[in-house]
Design a protein around this motif. Structure first.
Motif, mmCIF file in Angstrom:
data_model
loop_
_atom_site.group_PDB
_atom_site.id
_atom_site.type_symbol
_atom_site.label_atom_id
_atom_site.label_comp_id
_atom_site.label_asym_id
_atom_site.label_seq_id
_atom_site.Cartn_x
_atom_site.Cartn_y
_atom_site.Cartn_z
ATOM 1 N N HIS A 1 11.551 9.489 2.984
ATOM 2 C CA HIS A 1 11.731 10.223 2.043
ATOM 3 C C HIS A 1 11.747 9.310 0.683
ATOM 4 C CE1 HIS A 1 14.987 7.860 3.418
ATOM 5 N NE2 HIS A 1 15.544 7.835 2.371
ATOM 6 N N ASP A 2 11.559 9.934 -0.608
ATOM 7 C CA ASP A 2 11.603 9.228 -1.792
ATOM 8 C C ASP A 2 12.968 8.770 -1.919
ATOM 9 O OD1 ASP A 2 9.030 9.845 -1.654
ATOM 10 O OD2 ASP A 2 9.079 11.368 -3.505
ATOM 11 N N VAL A 3 13.029 7.585 -2.685
ATOM 12 C CA VAL A 3 14.191 6.961 -3.202
ATOM 13 C C VAL A 3 14.659 7.374 -4.602
ATOM 14 C CG1 VAL A 3 15.548 4.895 -3.454
ATOM 15 C CG2 VAL A 3 14.135 5.119 -1.456
ATOM 16 N N ASN A 4 15.539 8.070 -4.884
ATOM 17 C CA ASN A 4 15.916 8.320 -6.276
ATOM 18 C C ASN A 4 16.901 7.464 -6.768
ATOM 19 O OD1 ASN A 4 13.927 10.539 -6.708
ATOM 20 N ND2 ASN A 4 15.299 11.667 -5.422
ATOM 21 N N ILE A 5 17.072 6.923 -7.887
ATOM 22 C CA ILE A 5 18.165 6.039 -8.316
ATOM 23 C C ILE A 5 18.430 6.489 -9.795
ATOM 24 C CG2 ILE A 5 18.556 3.751 -8.860
ATOM 25 C CD1 ILE A 5 16.708 2.601 -7.085
ATOM 26 N N ASP A 6 19.893 6.785 -9.929
ATOM 27 C CA ASP A 6 20.239 7.406 -11.203
ATOM 28 C C ASP A 6 20.311 6.100 -12.286
ATOM 29 O OD1 ASP A 6 20.243 10.018 -10.465
ATOM 30 O OD2 ASP A 6 22.490 9.634 -9.628
ATOM 31 N N VAL A 7 19.783 6.139 -13.422
ATOM 32 C CA VAL A 7 19.863 5.227 -14.467
ATOM 33 C C VAL A 7 21.161 5.356 -14.903
ATOM 34 C CG1 VAL A 7 18.752 4.067 -16.262
ATOM 35 C CG2 VAL A 7 17.380 5.124 -14.503
ATOM 36 N N PRO A 8 21.944 4.082 -15.211
ATOM 37 C CA PRO A 8 23.326 4.351 -15.812
ATOM 38 C C PRO A 8 23.176 4.308 -17.602
ATOM 39 C CG PRO A 8 23.029 2.277 -14.843
ATOM 40 C CD PRO A 8 21.794 2.947 -14.473
ATOM 41 N N GLU A 9 24.067 5.089 -18.209
ATOM 42 C CA GLU A 9 24.118 5.190 -19.538
ATOM 43 C C GLU A 9 23.906 3.551 -20.229
ATOM 44 O OE1 GLU A 9 24.192 7.674 -21.766
ATOM 45 O OE2 GLU A 9 23.916 8.793 -19.987
ATOM 46 N N GLY A 10 23.209 3.438 -21.215
ATOM 47 C CA GLY A 10 22.919 2.050 -21.891
ATOM 48 C C GLY A 10 21.785 1.421 -21.400
ATOM 49 N N VAL B 1 1.019 -1.218 0.006
ATOM 50 C CA VAL B 1 0.106 0.031 -0.155
ATOM 51 C C VAL B 1 1.019 1.380 -0.127
ATOM 52 C CG1 VAL B 1 -1.639 1.439 1.308
ATOM 53 C CG2 VAL B 1 -1.857 -1.199 1.221
ATOM 54 N N GLY B 2 0.729 2.226 -0.847
ATOM 55 C CA GLY B 2 1.448 3.264 -1.107
ATOM 56 C C GLY B 2 2.887 3.173 -1.731
ATOM 57 N N TYR B 3 3.263 2.117 -2.077
ATOM 58 C CA TYR B 3 4.345 1.929 -2.861
ATOM 59 C C TYR B 3 4.152 2.005 -4.376
ATOM 60 C CZ TYR B 3 6.357 -0.716 1.403
ATOM 61 O OH TYR B 3 6.549 -1.373 2.580
ATOM 62 N N ARG B 4 5.085 2.614 -4.971
ATOM 63 C CA ARG B 4 4.916 3.109 -6.159
ATOM 64 C C ARG B 4 6.212 3.513 -6.716
ATOM 65 N NH1 ARG B 4 1.036 5.874 -3.894
ATOM 66 N NH2 ARG B 4 1.379 7.896 -3.449
ATOM 67 N N ALA B 5 6.517 3.630 -8.106
ATOM 68 C CA ALA B 5 7.614 3.979 -8.914
ATOM 69 C C ALA B 5 7.032 4.841 -10.078
ATOM 70 C CB ALA B 5 8.360 2.800 -9.569
ATOM 71 N N ALA B 6 8.089 5.727 -10.494
ATOM 72 C CA ALA B 6 7.817 6.787 -11.539
ATOM 73 C C ALA B 6 9.147 6.988 -12.162
ATOM 74 C CB ALA B 6 7.253 7.813 -11.301
ATOM 75 N N ALA B 7 9.281 7.030 -13.425
ATOM 76 C CA ALA B 7 10.448 7.108 -14.357
ATOM 77 C C ALA B 7 10.761 8.503 -14.587
ATOM 78 C CB ALA B 7 10.501 6.244 -15.382
ATOM 79 N N GLN B 8 11.473 9.258 -14.380
ATOM 80 C CA GLN B 8 11.523 10.610 -14.854
ATOM 81 C C GLN B 8 12.889 10.993 -15.267
ATOM 82 O OE1 GLN B 8 11.418 12.321 -10.752
ATOM 83 N NE2 GLN B 8 9.065 12.403 -10.941
ATOM 84 N N GLY B 9 13.025 10.949 -16.637
ATOM 85 C CA GLY B 9 14.172 10.890 -17.582
ATOM 86 C C GLY B 9 15.264 9.956 -17.162
ATOM 87 N N ARG B 10 16.409 10.515 -16.655
ATOM 88 C CA ARG B 10 17.561 9.266 -16.203
ATOM 89 C C ARG B 10 17.320 8.917 -14.853
ATOM 90 N NH1 ARG B 10 18.913 6.660 -20.102
ATOM 91 N NH2 ARG B 10 20.708 5.980 -18.848
ATOM 92 N N ASN B 11 16.268 9.130 -14.314
ATOM 93 C CA ASN B 11 16.179 8.896 -12.771
ATOM 94 C C ASN B 11 15.020 7.977 -12.418
ATOM 95 O OD1 ASN B 11 18.047 10.325 -11.781
ATOM 96 N ND2 ASN B 11 17.210 12.115 -11.561
ATOM 97 N N LEU B 12 14.739 7.188 -11.436
ATOM 98 C CA LEU B 12 13.647 6.360 -11.098
ATOM 99 C C LEU B 12 13.389 6.842 -9.578
ATOM 100 C CD1 LEU B 12 11.982 3.971 -11.670
ATOM 101 C CD2 LEU B 12 13.611 2.628 -10.721
ATOM 102 N N LYS B 13 12.358 7.168 -9.549
ATOM 103 C CA LYS B 13 11.794 7.684 -8.388
ATOM 104 C C LYS B 13 10.842 6.622 -7.543
ATOM 105 C CE LYS B 13 9.044 11.565 -6.225
ATOM 106 N NZ LYS B 13 8.293 12.760 -6.477
ATOM 107 N N LEU B 14 11.428 5.968 -6.539
ATOM 108 C CA LEU B 14 10.603 5.267 -5.772
ATOM 109 C C LEU B 14 9.913 5.658 -4.645
ATOM 110 C CD1 LEU B 14 13.013 2.316 -6.060
ATOM 111 C CD2 LEU B 14 11.001 2.427 -7.544
ATOM 112 N N GLN B 15 8.733 5.311 -4.113
ATOM 113 C CA GLN B 15 8.010 5.670 -2.932
ATOM 114 C C GLN B 15 7.587 4.360 -2.215
ATOM 115 O OE1 GLN B 15 4.678 7.885 -3.922
ATOM 116 N NE2 GLN B 15 5.794 9.823 -4.303
ATOM 117 N N LEU B 16 8.408 3.967 -1.223
ATOM 118 C CA LEU B 16 8.477 2.767 -0.377
ATOM 119 C C LEU B 16 8.510 2.517 0.751
ATOM 120 C CD1 LEU B 16 11.523 1.337 -2.495
ATOM 121 C CD2 LEU B 16 9.330 0.839 -2.997
ATOM 122 N N GLY B 17 7.224 3.830 1.620
ATOM 123 C CA GLY B 17 7.137 3.982 2.709
ATOM 124 C C GLY B 17 8.300 4.331 3.590
ATOM 125 N N TYR B 18 9.162 4.947 3.148
ATOM 126 C CA TYR B 18 10.312 5.632 3.915
ATOM 127 C C TYR B 18 9.861 6.996 3.981
ATOM 128 C CZ TYR B 18 13.449 1.620 2.882
ATOM 129 O OH TYR B 18 14.080 0.378 2.780
#
Length: 177
Positions: free
Chosen positions: A111-120, A92-109
């Motif tokens: 704060h949101d978790v931002n993950i940088d997507v590597p090249e390729g 419940v409340g867990y979701r993900a959204a891709a924003q350009g070269r970043n992935l934003k995760l809402q996992l119950g923390y």
């Protein structure tokens, strides 16, 4: 004797393989991939395929043989078809959204978790609970999927967390009154 290593890696049309020093490069429609060649293995690039053989009859060379052939196969498959992993987010409340070269995760923390997507690597979120990772390099695709999964591993009581598509999570029974 390696049963996998005995077979030559087929190189489809539109894919070229070249040896430059101690580096094997494979170029295809999805890009170019390269790997360091081992001294224990000989690589014979021909027009129809790449043959991989142990350079000598030592135990270490024979142990490397099948793995090196599989790594060459992964290069060829990566530049032709590519690799992909699919992650499913449950909770419940867990979701993900891709924003350009970043992935934003809402996992119950808090704060949101931002993950940088590597090249390729390409990350898509068809819906809020699904993450699709694709790219030519099998190692990079698997590594990014593992790093995303690490933020909330699936737990056995409620089944909440991030899991691979098709992964079975053994469910446990909770406390009894």
């Amino acid at each position: 004797m390696s049963r996998i290593g005995k077979k030559a890696v087929a190189v489809p049309a539109g894919v070229t393989a070249t040896v430059d020093g101690n580096k094997l490069s494979v170029k295809g429609p999805k890009g170019t991939l390269a790997m360091q060649m081992s001294d224990l293995i000989t690589y014979d690039v021909q027009s129809d395929g790449i043959a991989v053989q142990p350079a000598n009859d030592t135990k270490k060379a024979r142990a490397f043989w099948g793995m090196q052939r599989t790594m060459v196969q992964n290069l060829v498959t990566g530049v032709t078809e590519g690799f992909s992993k699919k992650l499913v987010i449950t909770g419940v409340g867990y979701r993900a959204a891709a924003q350009g070269r970043n992935l934003k995760l809402q996992l119950g923390y808090s704060h949101d978790v931002n993950i940088d997507v590597p090249e390729g690597i390409e990350v898509k979120t068809p819906d809020a609970t699904t993450v699709e990772i694709s790219g030519a390099d099998k190692q990079k695709v698997g590594q990014l999927a593992a790093e995303i999964r690490r933020w909330r591993k699936p737990e056995p009581y409620k089944g909440k967390g991030i899991k691979y598509d098709g992964e079975f999570i053994f469910r446990k029974e909770g406390k009894k009154k």
